[in-house]
Design a protein around this motif. Structure first.
Motif, PDB file in Angstrom:
ATOM      1  N   ALA A 184       0.827  -1.209   0.000  1.00  0.00           N
ATOM      2  CA  ALA A 184       0.000   0.000   0.000  1.00  0.00           C
ATOM      3  C   ALA A 184       0.859   1.256   0.000  1.00  0.00           C
ATOM      4  CB  ALA A 184      -0.931  -0.004   1.208  1.00  0.00           C
ATOM      5  N   ASN A 185       2.075   1.157   0.533  1.00  0.00           N
ATOM      6  CA  ASN A 185       2.985   2.299   0.564  1.00  0.00           C
ATOM      7  C   ASN A 185       3.895   2.369  -0.657  1.00  0.00           C
ATOM      8  OD1 ASN A 185       2.552   3.750   3.139  1.00  0.00           O
ATOM      9  ND2 ASN A 185       2.998   1.769   4.043  1.00  0.00           N
ATOM     10  N   TYR A 186       4.225   1.210  -1.231  1.00  0.00           N
ATOM     11  CA  TYR A 186       5.205   1.188  -2.315  1.00  0.00           C
ATOM     12  C   TYR A 186       4.610   0.852  -3.683  1.00  0.00           C
ATOM     13  CZ  TYR A 186       8.912   1.626   1.117  1.00  0.00           C
ATOM     14  OH  TYR A 186       9.737   2.091   2.119  1.00  0.00           O
ATOM     15  N   ASN A 187       3.490   0.159  -3.704  1.00  0.00           N
ATOM     16  CA  ASN A 187       2.841  -0.173  -4.984  1.00  0.00           C
ATOM     17  C   ASN A 187       1.347  -0.310  -4.727  1.00  0.00           C
ATOM     18  OD1 ASN A 187       1.979  -1.166  -7.448  1.00  0.00           O
ATOM     19  ND2 ASN A 187       3.763  -2.485  -7.726  1.00  0.00           N
ATOM     20  N   ALA A 188       0.680   0.824  -4.631  1.00  0.00           N
ATOM     21  CA  ALA A 188      -0.718   0.862  -4.206  1.00  0.00           C
ATOM     22  C   ALA A 188      -1.636   0.101  -5.159  1.00  0.00           C
ATOM     23  CB  ALA A 188      -1.182   2.312  -4.089  1.00  0.00           C
ATOM     24  N   ILE A 189      -1.319   0.089  -6.450  1.00  0.00           N
ATOM     25  CA  ILE A 189      -2.168  -0.596  -7.422  1.00  0.00           C
ATOM     26  C   ILE A 189      -2.093  -2.105  -7.213  1.00  0.00           C
ATOM     27  CG2 ILE A 189      -2.569  -0.976  -9.877  1.00  0.00           C
ATOM     28  CD1 ILE A 189      -1.384   1.821 -10.338  1.00  0.00           C
ATOM     29  N   PHE A 190      -0.877  -2.610  -6.992  1.00  0.00           N
ATOM     30  CA  PHE A 190      -0.689  -4.027  -6.660  1.00  0.00           C
ATOM     31  C   PHE A 190      -1.476  -4.376  -5.407  1.00  0.00           C
ATOM     32  CE2 PHE A 190       1.407  -7.355  -4.280  1.00  0.00           C
ATOM     33  CZ  PHE A 190       1.722  -8.312  -5.226  1.00  0.00           C
TER      34      PHE A 190
END
Length: 636
Positions: A184-190
């Motif tokens: 959620a902090n580094y790759n929100a779409i993932f």
């Protein structure tokens, strides 16, 4: 085996589906209504585990029968909605929209819609959610992936001791939550779309099966039911699309859902519950139907006012009732042979849809290549985020020994590059485009993104600073005649600051003046190209769907000029302070006669609500040159 009816689950389903619908209808109070999907995940985890556990204990569990039941439960409404959507959107969609639609249709059919949209959105040129009819199917694909994994996992661990089994599942739960928190902090779409970051939500529901069943007092039931529902409604009010999610926010939502499921009790015989219980029974088709209806309204440029929202809700309920009563129920009655379920309800319709979709993808790709329909991935965007040595970023004359112009800014500047290209060609000069997303040229200024997690904020600020430091060095090192600055000047996507100024607006203005001074000191002429208007309640392809675009595909220009008043006053101030500054304002081309239009010469101007298309920007440049002349020649 006849399943136990749990009326309180249908109450929760009703709440969940309406939270989602209200959120998709852009009702401000329900900005976090997307948590309805997470509530459904907890319900699924609970019910699936409960049913499997009972059958395992009775030694009659079969994976094949389990999947047959899932298909019988989900497939009739699913394929009904997909078929109707295809027939409807074929009537008014453009070739590019149909190309994207049939690709998403294939993904939905093979249970990978969430993966497809993750990959599509993990690109700067992302799909426009408001015009993507099957976007909501991502959650259904994710549930189906859970159904493929969870029963197998339960079977493989059934012979383990209860304590060991519980520890194993708890480790899986913690791993999924930590993955969600990190992503959620580094790759929100993932984090939003994929199963590893959502698995813990299903497991929270599954864990309820391990708790002992007890008869609670009425006071406890009412207190904890009220508490859990209050938490859900509070989160649906306070969360927004920019909130960190799923992560800890989803954990709170799912815990509240689990508390409700475990403690709540409903007397299904009471008349007051009957309408709500029925809505819970049809919540699945309601979820399937509501979003395509909203998309159809969006693409036809119909404003979502109160009247239209009520019509959407009523239409959704009617279609869901018909689907439930006329399709789902009859299928359950007439298809009793388990051997026919997978073939008739899933394999045959899936193969037919995939076959037709492959043909339509190829056909519409051909249509795109042979038509003037602009594509979001046309070559005007290749220069975004690239270096200044990329030949694709050349503007004006392609064969030149000198570079006279540098064009800097963010994605809006990148979208406007054909306009500058036309002006440069008219002057027989060459230039470079040097643009980066979310990076207006503001030297020595910090940009703290308002839509990123805490760790991502540092990353994007460093990216912003590094690019603008490089632009400074490039301007000072080279002897340009013009430095053109473009950007999304009227959008507060950053909180700006510098060493001495913490007020965002003042820091922005100081950074802009600093940029102008750097350009002037280098011997170049500073140029600011005005930003284009945003679309208001108009679809980007409005003019391609109506015979009277001059009436349908416009909005009053006052809406634009009122929202940009402060920025326009700032430009007036800058022009007085820096007489050498050139301001290119092409808004009169888009907004003539008191209206702003979404097209010129029947060519759509926008690729989304605020970025221009290549062909649209090119038409603007040609028309500006014809009406106003070349603004870069004003100081020759």
């Amino acid at each position: 085996m006849k399943k136990e009816y749990l009326p309180h689950i249908d109450i929760l389903r009703t709440i969940a589906v309406f939270l989602v619908i209200f959120n998709h209808l852009n009702i401000t109070l329900f900005s976090g209504g997307f948590i309805g999907v997470d509530i459904f995940f907890v319900i699924s985890g609970y019910l699936i585990t409960k049913n499997i556990q009972q059958e395992i204990q009775q030694n009659n569990f079969s994976l094949l029968v389990f999947y047959q039941r899932r298909v019988k439960r989900l497939a009739p409404a699913f394929f009904t909605v997909l078929t109707c959507c295809t027939l409807v959107f074929l009537q008014f969609s453009t070739p590019f929209e149909l190309y994207a639609y049939f690709k998403s249709l294939i993904a939905a059919t093979i249970l990978s819609s969430n993966i497809y949209f993750w990959q599509s959105l993990n690109d700067y040129f992302s799909i426009d959610a408001h015009t993507t009819p099957l976007l909501h199917i991502w959650s259904l694909s994710l549930e189906e992936q859970f159904y493929l994994i969870w029963p197998v996992l339960l079977l493989f661990t059934i012979k383990l001791k209860f304590r060991i089994r519980l520890i194993l599942f708890f480790l899986i739960f913690i791993s999924s939550f930590l993955c969600s928190y990190y992503s959620a902090n580094y790759n929100a779409i993932f984090a939003y779309y994929l199963l590893p970051t959502r698995f813990f939500e299903f497991m929270l529901g599954a864990f309820l099966i391990a708790l002992p069943q007890r008869n609670f007092s009425t006071g406890i039931i009412i207190s904890l039911t009220t508490f859990s529902l209050s938490i859900l409604f509070i989160f649906s009010f306070v969360l927004t699309k920019d909130s960190t999610f799923p992560s800890y926010n989803a954990l709170f939502v799912c815990c509240a859902s689990a508390i409700y499921i475990y403690f709540s009790r409903i007397d299904e015989q009471k008349q007051i519950w009957q309408p709500i219980l029925y809505l819970g029974k049809i919540s699945y088709p309601m979820y399937l139907w509501h979003w395509p209806i909203i998309v159809a309204i969006n693409v036809n440029s119909i404003a979502l006012d109160t009247k239209v929202r009520i019509i959407v809700i009523i239409t959704t309920i009617i279609l869901s009732w018909l689907t439930y009563e006329k399709i789902e129920k009859p299928v359950k009655i007439y298809i009793k042979n388990h051997n026919d379920i997978l073939k008739i309800l899933f394999l045959i319709p899936s193969l037919v849809i995939i076959f037709i979709s492959i043909i339509m993808v190829g056909f519409n790709r051909f249509q795109i290549n042979t038509s003037r329909q602009p594509s979001p991935k046309q070559n005007s965007y290749e220069c975004l985020d690239s270096g200044n040595n990329n030949l694709a970023c050349l503007l004006g004359l392609k064969q030149s020994n000198t570079i006279d112009l540098l064009f800097v800014g963010d994605s809006h500047a990148n979208a406007q590059s054909p306009i500058i290209d036309i002006f440069a060609k008219d002057m027989n000069i060459s230039g470079y485009e040097f643009t980066q997303s979310t990076t207006i040229f503001l030297p020595d200024t910090n940009c703290i993104r308002t839509d990123k997690g805490s760790k991502n904020k540092d990353f994007y600020n460093n990216r912003f600073r590094n690019r603008n430091d490089l632009i400074q060095k490039t301007i000072k090192k080279n002897h340009y005649r013009f430095v053109v600055m473009g950007g999304y000047f009227t959008m507060d996507y950053c909180i700006y600051s510098n060493e001495n100024q913490k007020n965002s607006s003042k820091a922005f203005n100081e950074g802009l003046e600093r940029a102008i001074n750097i350009i002037i000191k280098s011997g170049a002429t500073p140029v600011i190209i005005q930003d284009n208007p945003q679309l208001h309640n108009i679809n980007i392809n409005c003019n391609l769907r109506t015979n009277s675009p001059e009436k349908s595909c416009r909005y009053e220009s006052n809406i634009h000029f009122i929202t940009t008043k402060n920025w326009n006053n700032q430009l007036i101030y800058l022009k007085k302070k820096y007489p050498k500054l050139i301001i290119i304002d092409f808004n009169d081309i888009i907004c003539p006669n008191n209206f702003c239009y979404s097209y010129i010469n029947n060519i759509p101007l926008y690729r989304d609500s605020h970025h221009l298309t290549h062909e649209g920007a090119y038409e603007i440049g040609k028309r500006y040159l014809k009406i106003h002349g070349n603004p870069l020649k004003s100081y020759e």
